[in-house]
Motif scaffolding. Structure first.
Motif, PDB file in Angstrom:
ATOM      1  N   ALA A   7       0.849  -1.197   0.000  1.00 52.97           N
ATOM      2  CA  ALA A   7       0.000   0.000   0.000  1.00 52.97           C
ATOM      3  C   ALA A   7       0.881   1.242   0.000  1.00 52.97           C
ATOM      4  N   VAL A   8       0.363   2.339  -0.523  1.00 59.21           N
ATOM      5  CA  VAL A   8       1.113   3.603  -0.556  1.00 59.21           C
ATOM      6  C   VAL A   8       0.369   4.614   0.310  1.00 59.21           C
ATOM      7  N   PRO A   9       0.843   4.812   1.541  1.00 61.27           N
ATOM      8  CA  PRO A   9       0.153   5.729   2.453  1.00 61.27           C
ATOM      9  C   PRO A   9       0.436   7.193   2.133  1.00 61.27           C
ATOM     10  N   PRO A  10      -0.493   8.081   2.474  1.00 64.04           N
ATOM     11  CA  PRO A  10      -0.292   9.519   2.227  1.00 64.04           C
ATOM     12  C   PRO A  10       0.436  10.194   3.380  1.00 64.04           C
ATOM     13  N   SER A  28       5.491   6.525  -0.717  1.00 61.47           N
ATOM     14  CA  SER A  28       4.554   7.292   0.088  1.00 61.47           C
ATOM     15  C   SER A  28       4.123   8.491  -0.747  1.00 61.47           C
ATOM     16  N   MET A  29       3.035   9.096  -0.368  1.00 60.10           N
ATOM     17  CA  MET A  29       2.563  10.282  -1.080  1.00 60.10           C
ATOM     18  C   MET A  29       2.692  11.477  -0.154  1.00 60.10           C
ATOM     19  N   ALA A  30       3.589  12.395  -0.495  1.00 60.66           N
ATOM     20  CA  ALA A  30       3.788  13.596   0.312  1.00 60.66           C
ATOM     21  C   ALA A  30       2.783  14.653  -0.129  1.00 60.66           C
ATOM     22  N   GLY A  63      -1.305  19.661  -4.611  1.00 64.24           N
ATOM     23  CA  GLY A  63       0.044  19.140  -4.721  1.00 64.24           C
ATOM     24  C   GLY A  63       0.306  17.882  -3.923  1.00 64.24           C
ATOM     25  N   VAL A  64       0.619  16.828  -4.618  1.00 63.13           N
ATOM     26  CA  VAL A  64       1.023  15.565  -4.014  1.00 63.13           C
ATOM     27  C   VAL A  64       2.193  15.041  -4.834  1.00 63.13           C
TER      28      VAL A  64
END
Length: 83
Positions: A7-10, A28-30, A63-64
Motif C-alpha cells: 500500500a502507498v500511504p499519504p 509514500s505520497m507527500a 500538490g502531491v
C-alpha cells in the motif's frame, strides 16, 4: 527480513521515509499542506469580496508527490513550489 508493504500511504513522516530507505515500504505520497492553506485562504478571500469567479479553476490541485527510494532526497524541491 520484513515483508515489503504494497500500500502507498499519504504521509512523508520520518517513519515512512525510513521504511522507504530500508525497502520495506515502496513509496509514500507527500502532501503539500502549504498549498492547502494558500488556496483555501485565497478562495475564502475572493468569496468574501464577491470575486470568486477570478479563481483560475473550480478544481484545485493542492500538490502531491510520490516519494520513492529514487527521489526521497529531492522530493521536497518538487513539492514546495510556490503557487
Amino acid at each position: 527480513m520484513k515483508e515489503r508493504q504494497e500500500a502507498v500511504p499519504p504521509d512523508d513522516s520520518a517513519e515512512s521515509l525510513e521504511a522507504i530507505a530500508a525497502g520495506t515500504q515502496y513509496a509514500s505520497m507527500a502532501q503539500n499542506c502549504f498549498k492547502w492553506g494558500y488556496y483555501s485562504t485565497k478562495m475564502a478571500f475572493l468569496a468574501a469580496v464577491d470575486r470568486l469567479d477570478e479563481m483560475e479553476s473550480t478544481t484545485v490541485d493542492s500538490g502531491v508527490v510520490m516519494v520513492t527510494k529514487d527521489n526521497m532526497d529531492t522530493y521536497a524541491e518538487e513539492l514546495f513550489v510556490m503557487p
